[in-house]
Design a protein around this motif. Structure first.
Motif, PDB file in Angstrom:
ATOM      1  N   ASP A   3      -0.964   4.115   8.563  1.00 17.20           N
ATOM      2  CA  ASP A   3      -1.550   4.191   7.232  1.00 17.20           C
ATOM      3  C   ASP A   3      -0.467   3.936   6.182  1.00 17.20           C
ATOM      4  O   ASP A   3      -0.746   3.634   5.054  1.00 17.20           O
ATOM      5  N   GLY A   4       0.776   4.082   6.612  1.00 18.45           N
ATOM      6  CA  GLY A   4       1.859   3.826   5.677  1.00 18.45           C
ATOM      7  C   GLY A   4       1.776   2.414   5.144  1.00 18.45           C
ATOM      8  O   GLY A   4       2.407   2.073   4.161  1.00 18.45           O
ATOM      9  N   ASP A   5       1.020   1.593   5.789  1.00 23.06           N
ATOM     10  CA  ASP A   5       0.838   0.225   5.321  1.00 23.06           C
ATOM     11  C   ASP A   5       0.358   0.229   3.884  1.00 23.06           C
ATOM     12  O   ASP A   5       0.507  -0.737   3.169  1.00 23.06           O
ATOM     13  N   PHE A   6      -0.229   1.323   3.506  1.00 24.85           N
ATOM     14  CA  PHE A   6      -0.711   1.450   2.131  1.00 24.85           C
ATOM     15  C   PHE A   6       0.437   1.193   1.152  1.00 24.85           C
ATOM     16  O   PHE A   6       0.274   0.502   0.156  1.00 24.85           O
ATOM     17  N   PHE A   7       1.579   1.707   1.471  1.00 26.20           N
ATOM     18  CA  PHE A   7       2.746   1.488   0.619  1.00 26.20           C
ATOM     19  C   PHE A   7       3.048   0.001   0.557  1.00 26.20           C
ATOM     20  O   PHE A   7       3.234  -0.570  -0.504  1.00 26.20           O
ATOM     21  N   GLN A   8       3.105  -0.622   1.695  1.00 22.18           N
ATOM     22  CA  GLN A   8       3.398  -2.051   1.731  1.00 22.18           C
ATOM     23  C   GLN A   8       2.401  -2.806   0.883  1.00 22.18           C
ATOM     24  O   GLN A   8       2.741  -3.738   0.160  1.00 22.18           O
ATOM     25  N   ARG A   9       1.150  -2.391   0.968  1.00 23.46           N
ATOM     26  CA  ARG A   9       0.118  -3.078   0.195  1.00 23.46           C
ATOM     27  C   ARG A   9       0.383  -2.876  -1.300  1.00 23.46           C
ATOM     28  O   ARG A   9       0.256  -3.769  -2.104  1.00 23.46           O
ATOM     29  N   ALA A  10       0.789  -1.682  -1.655  1.00 28.58           N
ATOM     30  CA  ALA A  10       1.073  -1.408  -3.072  1.00 28.58           C
ATOM     31  C   ALA A  10       2.209  -2.312  -3.537  1.00 28.58           C
ATOM     32  O   ALA A  10       2.119  -2.959  -4.583  1.00 28.58           O
ATOM     33  N   TYR A  11       3.254  -2.384  -2.749  1.00 29.50           N
ATOM     34  CA  TYR A  11       4.377  -3.251  -3.126  1.00 29.50           C
ATOM     35  C   TYR A  11       3.889  -4.687  -3.251  1.00 29.50           C
ATOM     36  O   TYR A  11       4.299  -5.428  -4.131  1.00 29.50           O
ATOM     37  N   ASN A  12       3.035  -5.055  -2.375  1.00 27.67           N
ATOM     38  CA  ASN A  12       2.517  -6.428  -2.388  1.00 27.67           C
ATOM     39  C   ASN A  12       1.838  -6.724  -3.715  1.00 27.67           C
ATOM     40  O   ASN A  12       2.028  -7.777  -4.312  1.00 27.67           O
ATOM     41  N   ILE A  13       1.027  -5.808  -4.174  1.00 30.90           N
ATOM     42  CA  ILE A  13       0.312  -6.010  -5.451  1.00 30.90           C
ATOM     43  C   ILE A  13       1.302  -6.019  -6.613  1.00 30.90           C
ATOM     44  O   ILE A  13       1.298  -6.914  -7.442  1.00 30.90           O
ATOM     45  N   VAL A  14       2.157  -5.019  -6.650  1.00 29.99           N
ATOM     46  CA  VAL A  14       3.125  -4.927  -7.750  1.00 29.99           C
ATOM     47  C   VAL A  14       4.003  -6.177  -7.761  1.00 29.99           C
ATOM     48  O   VAL A  14       4.380  -6.678  -8.812  1.00 29.99           O
ATOM     49  N   VAL A  22       2.204  -6.204 -17.534  1.00 31.62           N
ATOM     50  CA  VAL A  22       2.268  -4.872 -16.941  1.00 31.62           C
ATOM     51  C   VAL A  22       0.959  -4.524 -16.237  1.00 31.62           C
ATOM     52  O   VAL A  22      -0.099  -5.023 -16.597  1.00 31.62           O
ATOM     53  N   ALA A  23       1.061  -3.706 -15.234  1.00 33.54           N
ATOM     54  CA  ALA A  23      -0.148  -3.302 -14.499  1.00 33.54           C
ATOM     55  C   ALA A  23      -0.203  -1.771 -14.442  1.00 33.54           C
ATOM     56  O   ALA A  23       0.823  -1.110 -14.510  1.00 33.54           O
ATOM     57  N   THR A  24      -1.377  -1.218 -14.321  1.00 31.65           N
ATOM     58  CA  THR A  24      -1.521   0.236 -14.277  1.00 31.65           C
ATOM     59  C   THR A  24      -1.663   0.699 -12.829  1.00 31.65           C
ATOM     60  O   THR A  24      -2.088  -0.052 -11.959  1.00 31.65           O
ATOM     61  N   TYR A  25      -1.298   1.914 -12.581  1.00 35.78           N
ATOM     62  CA  TYR A  25      -1.377   2.467 -11.222  1.00 35.78           C
ATOM     63  C   TYR A  25      -2.813   2.374 -10.714  1.00 35.78           C
ATOM     64  O   TYR A  25      -3.062   1.934  -9.593  1.00 35.78           O
ATOM     65  N   GLY A  26      -3.735   2.789 -11.521  1.00 38.04           N
ATOM     66  CA  GLY A  26      -5.136   2.770 -11.099  1.00 38.04           C
ATOM     67  C   GLY A  26      -5.594   1.359 -10.798  1.00 38.04           C
ATOM     68  O   GLY A  26      -6.341   1.119  -9.861  1.00 38.04           O
ATOM     69  N   GLN A  27      -5.139   0.425 -11.594  1.00 35.01           N
ATOM     70  CA  GLN A  27      -5.563  -0.963 -11.374  1.00 35.01           C
ATOM     71  C   GLN A  27      -5.042  -1.446 -10.025  1.00 35.01           C
ATOM     72  O   GLN A  27      -5.752  -2.045  -9.243  1.00 35.01           O
ATOM     73  N   VAL A  28      -3.790  -1.166  -9.758  1.00 35.14           N
ATOM     74  CA  VAL A  28      -3.207  -1.567  -8.473  1.00 35.14           C
ATOM     75  C   VAL A  28      -3.969  -0.890  -7.338  1.00 35.14           C
ATOM     76  O   VAL A  28      -4.350  -1.523  -6.360  1.00 35.14           O
ATOM     77  N   ALA A  29      -4.176   0.409  -7.488  1.00 33.30           N
ATOM     78  CA  ALA A  29      -4.895   1.149  -6.448  1.00 33.30           C
ATOM     79  C   ALA A  29      -6.260   0.513  -6.248  1.00 33.30           C
ATOM     80  O   ALA A  29      -6.712   0.313  -5.118  1.00 33.30           O
ATOM     81  N   ARG A  30      -6.920   0.168  -7.316  1.00 32.23           N
ATOM     82  CA  ARG A  30      -8.245  -0.436  -7.232  1.00 32.23           C
ATOM     83  C   ARG A  30      -8.138  -1.756  -6.500  1.00 32.23           C
ATOM     84  O   ARG A  30      -9.000  -2.143  -5.727  1.00 32.23           O
ATOM     85  N   MET A  32      -6.241  -2.530  -4.145  1.00 34.07           N
ATOM     86  CA  MET A  32      -6.140  -2.304  -2.697  1.00 34.07           C
ATOM     87  C   MET A  32      -7.459  -1.798  -2.143  1.00 34.07           C
ATOM     88  O   MET A  32      -7.638  -1.687  -0.958  1.00 34.07           O
ATOM     89  N   GLY A  33      -8.373  -1.509  -3.024  1.00 34.53           N
ATOM     90  CA  GLY A  33      -9.677  -1.037  -2.552  1.00 34.53           C
ATOM     91  C   GLY A  33      -9.687   0.473  -2.417  1.00 34.53           C
ATOM     92  O   GLY A  33     -10.554   1.031  -1.758  1.00 34.53           O
ATOM     93  N   GLU A  34      -8.697   1.152  -3.014  1.00 37.83           N
ATOM     94  CA  GLU A  34      -8.643   2.607  -2.929  1.00 37.83           C
ATOM     95  C   GLU A  34      -8.364   3.195  -4.310  1.00 37.83           C
ATOM     96  O   GLU A  34      -7.262   3.629  -4.589  1.00 37.83           O
ATOM     97  N   PRO A  35      -9.338   3.192  -5.174  1.00 36.94           N
ATOM     98  CA  PRO A  35      -9.151   3.686  -6.547  1.00 36.94           C
ATOM     99  C   PRO A  35      -8.788   5.158  -6.567  1.00 36.94           C
ATOM    100  O   PRO A  35      -8.250   5.649  -7.543  1.00 36.94           O
ATOM    101  N   ARG A  36      -9.056   5.891  -5.514  1.00 32.21           N
ATOM    102  CA  ARG A  36      -8.735   7.309  -5.502  1.00 32.21           C
ATOM    103  C   ARG A  36      -7.281   7.530  -5.130  1.00 32.21           C
ATOM    104  O   ARG A  36      -6.755   8.590  -5.195  1.00 32.21           O
ATOM    105  N   LYS A  37      -6.641   6.503  -4.616  1.00 27.46           N
ATOM    106  CA  LYS A  37      -5.262   6.673  -4.167  1.00 27.46           C
ATOM    107  C   LYS A  37      -4.276   6.342  -5.272  1.00 27.46           C
ATOM    108  O   LYS A  37      -3.101   6.138  -5.005  1.00 27.46           O
ATOM    109  N   ALA A  38      -4.747   6.295  -6.480  1.00 29.90           N
ATOM    110  CA  ALA A  38      -3.883   5.923  -7.615  1.00 29.90           C
ATOM    111  C   ALA A  38      -2.590   6.734  -7.561  1.00 29.90           C
ATOM    112  O   ALA A  38      -1.514   6.242  -7.858  1.00 29.90           O
ATOM    113  N   ARG A  39      -2.697   7.989  -7.165  1.00 29.67           N
ATOM    114  CA  ARG A  39      -1.517   8.865  -7.122  1.00 29.67           C
ATOM    115  C   ARG A  39      -0.467   8.335  -6.185  1.00 29.67           C
ATOM    116  O   ARG A  39       0.720   8.365  -6.432  1.00 29.67           O
ATOM    117  N   TYR A  40      -0.876   7.897  -5.064  1.00 29.25           N
ATOM    118  CA  TYR A  40       0.091   7.474  -4.039  1.00 29.25           C
ATOM    119  C   TYR A  40       0.715   6.149  -4.401  1.00 29.25           C
ATOM    120  O   TYR A  40       1.773   5.804  -3.903  1.00 29.25           O
TER     121      TYR A  40
END
Length: 105
Positions: A3-14, A22-30, A32-40
């Motif tokens: 599941d750590g791939d989530f991080f890789q995916r975040a880096y990929n978007i950023v 500039v991009a927002t955390y929620g937008q990036v999380a969204r 990736m298809g996980e708007p609730r993971k904005a925190r991570y």
DNA sequence: CATATGACCTTCC
DNA sequence: AGGAAGGCCATAT
């Protein structure tokens, strides 16, 4: 893969965030298809290899346009200066003008 | 090993 | 319209 791939995916978007934008955390999380993971997404930035790894965390701001104080490179002031150096405009209230500089996929 | 907290955002009352 | 609570995964202690 874990599941750590989530991080890789975040880096990929950023990493896809263009300069002067500039991009927002929620937008990036969204993205990736996980708007609730904005925190991570923020956690990913904390553990991010840095812009040297292709992760311009300084281009990632809050949903309201404010930056990350105390956790950024050397202070929101430095981050704000960097964004301005990239061509990002700031509002008089000390926030990024997402109306114009928010990265649109 | 288990518990607690965390660069946040969205939604409900 | 404003305020409050929840939610999720990972990392750290």
């Amino acid at each position: 893969m874990t599941d750590g791939d989530f991080f890789q995916r975040a880096y990929n978007i950023v990493r896809q965030v263009p300069k002067g934008r500039v991009a927002t955390y929620g937008q990036v999380a969204r993205m990736m298809g996980e708007p609730r993971k904005a925190r991570y997404v923020g956690f990913a930035m904390h553990s991010s290899p840095g812009m040297k790894g292709g992760v311009p965390c300084h281009r990632i701001v809050f949903a309201d346009g404010s930056l990350a104080p105390g956790f950024a490179f050397g202070g929101a002031d430095e981050q704000q200066r960097m964004l301005e150096a990239e061509g990002v405009g700031f509002l008089p209230n000390g926030k990024v003008d997402l109306r114009q500089y928010l990265w649109e996929a």
